[in-house]
Design an enzyme around this catalytic site. Structure first.
Site, mmCIF file in Angstrom:
data_model
loop_
_atom_site.group_PDB
_atom_site.id
_atom_site.type_symbol
_atom_site.label_atom_id
_atom_site.label_comp_id
_atom_site.label_asym_id
_atom_site.label_seq_id
_atom_site.Cartn_x
_atom_site.Cartn_y
_atom_site.Cartn_z
ATOM 1 C CG HIS A 1 -72.401 -23.929 33.199
ATOM 2 N ND1 HIS A 1 -72.559 -24.725 32.214
ATOM 3 C CD2 HIS A 1 -71.414 -24.055 34.156
ATOM 4 C CE1 HIS A 1 -71.696 -25.828 33.019
ATOM 5 N NE2 HIS A 1 -70.966 -25.211 33.908
ATOM 6 C CG HIS B 1 -71.911 -27.960 37.624
ATOM 7 N ND1 HIS B 1 -71.209 -29.109 37.526
ATOM 8 C CD2 HIS B 1 -71.481 -26.954 37.026
ATOM 9 C CE1 HIS B 1 -70.512 -28.523 36.577
ATOM 10 N NE2 HIS B 1 -70.474 -27.422 36.371
ATOM 11 C CD GLU C 1 -68.341 -28.311 33.238
ATOM 12 O OE1 GLU C 1 -69.460 -28.036 32.776
ATOM 13 O OE2 GLU C 1 -67.997 -27.804 34.611
ATOM 14 C CB SER D 1 -76.289 -25.262 31.293
ATOM 15 O OG SER D 1 -74.813 -25.363 30.978
#
Ligand code: PHE
Ligand code: FE
Length: 262
Positions: free
Chosen positions: A132, A137, A178, A197
């Site tokens: 993730h 990110h 997010e 993700s």
């Protein structure tokens, strides 16, 4: 990180030996062949989805990353990222406290969890793991505007701590970094790491008629609670990272005060 808070108990990850800033060694040589293989399977599944669902900035960055063959070595990626936007990766055991998290961001260091999920968690995981954190990110930190925005967010986080407003600022992170969506010439696309993700939510957030897709609205976001353990009921859509940067630039102090007083 999935959220700038570590208030939850029983954090997963090995915090022994972490520095006072919660950094650890990535210890890349200790990943097993099975872990690299699992990472590759995760990477391959998401790679089929991103051309259709990810924002252009993410797609542009991943091609420069050479991150498909296994769990990446943070130092190598950091060297490239440092040249592009001044950011580095810092390895961490898992979720870290707000002050450590914000301090890293305010120094252009992005905390990336070192451990990888178990095979039985292939489809869903609540806490952020290396897949993730890395896949979601890191690529966007190669985008100049996004990278500058996240640096400003880190400084804003330290300020929010002084103003006892972290909960409101964490909602901003949640609905942008997010789970944010972006309007693009080819339609709505995802830029939020929790979406990028995710094997299921990445298509859901763009295609499914059920969730609300609202225009970015700073104050509304700061008033809107979120769920961490299922697909989101609503997403907020930006037009560009420039817009995100501009709309979060004003001093939040009066906004925090307004939201607090009923
Ligand atoms: N403008 C915010 C403040 O005054 C700081 C901030 C910038 C927060 C960018 C988030 C993103 O607190
Ligand atoms: Fe995250």
């Amino acid at each position: 990180m999935t959220e700038p808070q570590a208030a939850r108990k029983n954090l997963r990850g090995d915090y022994r030996g972490a520095g006072s800033d919660y950094s650890v060694e990535q210890d890349w040589d200790n990943y097993t062949a099975a872990e690299h293989a699992l990472y590759r399977r995760l990477f391959e599944r998401q790679s089929k989805l991103v051309p259709r669902y990810a924002c252009p900035e993410w797609i542009e960055a991943i091609t420069r990353l050479d991150a498909a063959s296994g769990i990446p070595e943070f130092e190598k990626i950091s060297a490239k990222m440092k040249k592009a936007t001044g950011w580095q990766i810092v390895a961490v055991p898992g979720l870290i406290p707000d002050d450590a998290f914000f301090t890293h961001l305010a120094n252009r260091r992005f905390p990336v969890t070192v451990w990888l999920r178990k095979p039985e968690e292939f489809d869903y995981i609540v806490e952020p793991d290396v897949f993730h954190d890395f896949f979601g990110h890191v690529p966007l930190l190669f985008d100049r505007v996004y990278a500058d925005h996240l640096y400003e967010y880190g400084k804003g986080g330290l300020k929010a701590m002084r103003l006892d407003a972290v909960k409101m600022l964490a909602r901003l992170y949640w609905y942008t970094i997010e789970f944010g969506l972006m309007n693009t010439p080819v339609g709505v696309r995802a830029y939020g790491a929790g979406l990028l993700s995710s094997g299921g939510e990445l298509a859901y957030c763009v295609d499914d008629p059920r969730p609300e897709r609202l225009r970015f609205d700073l104050e509304r976001i700061m008033r809107t609670d979120y769920q961490i353990d299922r697909y989101q009921d609503r997403y907020f859509v930006i037009d560009s990272f420039e817009q995100l940067m501009l709309e979060t630039a004003p001093d939040f102090t009066p906004i925090y005060a307004r939201i607090r007083s009923p």
